[in-house]
Design a protein around this motif. Structure first.
Motif: not given
Length: 511
Positions: A152-155, A189-191, A201-206
């Motif tokens: 969450x912090x990273x996103x 890559x991370x996902x 989810x973070x990849x999709x949102x970003x």
């Protein structure tokens, strides 16, 4: 009238067509409009100007990104206690400083249409370098942190970074895409490596946010381009108006100088022409009437009459030109008094009757009775009626008829109408007839020559009185001219005041 372009010397003063003028301002306006309507991109000059605006905006907001990096590094070091976050902060600050130095160098060298493409590529490379710093941040991990909190912090940091970068780079096309495309690749890559749903989810949102910000920056970029185009078009129109104003001022100055020269010429030549004309008229009349004795040769008497008639025609022409010049110069003063339109019409008919009888022309009258007097210049109104009657007699054939009417107008004014059954005037020649020195072709062929100044003088005199002049004509059916005086010049008599008690004066009382 013909629509052909005039080739007279008057075009040296004012050229109303202006079709041949291809000024730089006109070309710039046309280029700007074509660019806005076509939507096929910008000119190199616009690219250079927009790149300069981006450089100025970047230098003004250069301190924002270091503050964000320090805050991100501080919170990261507090929550994760990992030294890698500080190393990332130093790398990000280095990339940002390199980008700022590059932008400052571009500003010092100056952006021109010739070098703007090279500087744009270099600045995009600097954006990619800064984007690699955010890609390294996306690769950060924390073994001691709670996974949900760290993601969450990273996103949150990445979304804040992309929003700030999008607002700062909206004037540079594709800057947001090049800056955060490495970040998207790092998140993918991370996902794939972690196979964690939060990373996916973070990849999709970003990625979705990046696409949205790319769309927003493109729209903002287009809006700024249109504003810049409108500003440029406005500047070009202002320049064109300034050029037109200078041309108009120059044309007005030349026209005023020409008018002054004409006035000086008429003022001097009127005296120079009248003096010999008076002698010519006087001596020719003495010879024609044989006051000092009979002429031995009858042909001399005919020549004397021709000389007298020609001199009188020339004197009339000079007088009409001077009258028209005074009217145009605004120096024609009216000597107004109470006059009767019916009396002037009857007197004018009597003065022209002899010429009409010589051509066997009958003049009929139709006057409304009881017309009140009007407030006008008697000499000027008589000149109007005589000019119109002279034209009617001149252009009416042998045995013709002329009808003179006088009466009320619908608006409460008074009018004089003179109608003949002459050859008439073609509709396309009416503007020519109403202009100075203008004459209709059929009228010239079928009648004696004239000066062509009678009707312009009539129009000008009636305009000075606030009146109106109308000309109605049909070919081979005749012509009708109407001189109208407004209702404001009609003098109505007031009824007598009866049965009104006189007011007694107040008596003063003294103590």
């Amino acid at each position: 009238m013909s629509d052909d372009v005039s080739t007279s010397t008057d075009k040296n003063v004012v050229d109303l067509t202006r079709g041949h003028r291809k000024t730089a301002a006109t070309k710039a306006v046309r280029t700007t409009r074509d660019r806005l309507q076509s939507g096929q991109g910008l000119s190199p000059a616009f690219d250079a100007e927009i790149l300069s605006m981006h450089i100025a905006a970047t230098l003004q907001g250069a301190a924002v990104m270091p503050v964000i990096i320090f805050l991100v590094a501080g919170f990261g070091a507090y929550f994760t206690a990992e030294p890698a976050i500080m190393i990332w902060a130093l790398f990000a600050l280095s990339m940002h400083a390199a980008g700022v130095l590059l932008v400052r160098s571009a500003q010092r060298s100056g952006i021109t249409p010739a070098n703007q493409q090279r500087w744009r590529h270099l600045i995009l490379v600097a954006q990619i370098a800064m984007g690699s710093a955010w890609a390294l941040f996306a690769l950060q991990s924390c073994a001691t942190c709670e996974q949900t909190t760290f993601i969450s912090y990273k996103g949150s940091v990445l979304l804040l970074a992309v929003s700030i970068s999008a607002m700062g780079a909206m004037l540079l096309r594709q800057a947001v895409l090049f800056s955060f495309l490495p970040t998207v690749i790092a998140l993918i890559y991370v996902a794939i490596s972690s196979r964690h749903m939060l990373d996916v989810g973070l990849t999709a949102v970003f990625t979705t946010a990046l696409v949205f910000f790319i769309y927003i920056t493109n729209r903002l970029h287009q809006a700024n381009v249109k504003l810049l185009s409108f500003q440029t078009e406005k500047d070009d129109l202002i320049a064109e108006l300034e050029v037109a104003k200078s041309l108009s001022d120059e044309a007005r100055r030349r026209a005023e100088e020409a008018n002054m020269a004409k006035s000086r010429f008429l003022a001097s030549m009127s005296h120079e022409l009248r003096t010999p004309l008076n002698a010519i008229l006087g001596f020719s009349e003495v010879m024609a009437t044989e006051v000092l004795g009979p002429l031995n040769n009858p042909l001399y008497k005919e020549y004397s009459s021709d000389i007298h008639r020609s001199g009188k025609h020339l004197l009339d022409l000079i007088n009409e030109i001077l009258d028209l010049s005074r009217i145009e110069a605004g120096k024609y003063e009216l000597s107004e008094e109470t006059i009767s339109l019916l009396d002037i019409a009857e007197e004018s008919i009597g003065m022209i009757q002899l010429r009409a009888k010589s051509k066997n022309i009958r003049i009929d009258q139709q006057f409304e009775t009881g017309l009140p007097p009007v407030w006008a210049d008697e000499k000027a109104i008589r000149q109007v009626v005589l000019n119109l009657l002279s034209n009617a007699v001149k252009f009416t054939p042998q045995g013709g008829e002329i009808m003179v009417k006088a009466g009320w107008t619908a608006g409460g004014g008074q009018y004089i109408s003179i109608k003949d059954n002459g050859p008439g005037i073609p509709e396309n020649e009416i503007p020519i007839v109403l202009s100075a020195f203008g004459q209709g072709s059929i009228a010239i062929k079928s009648a004696e020559q004239g000066t062509g100044l009678g009707l312009p003088i009539v129009q000008a005199i009636l305009a000075k009185h606030g009146g109106e002049f109308k000309l109605k004509s049909r070919l081979r059916e005749g012509t009708e001219v109407i001189a109208i005086l407004p209702s404001s010049r009609v003098l109505e008599s007031l009824p007598a005041v009866s049965e009104t008690k006189a007011v007694e004066p107040r008596r003063r009382q003294f103590a």
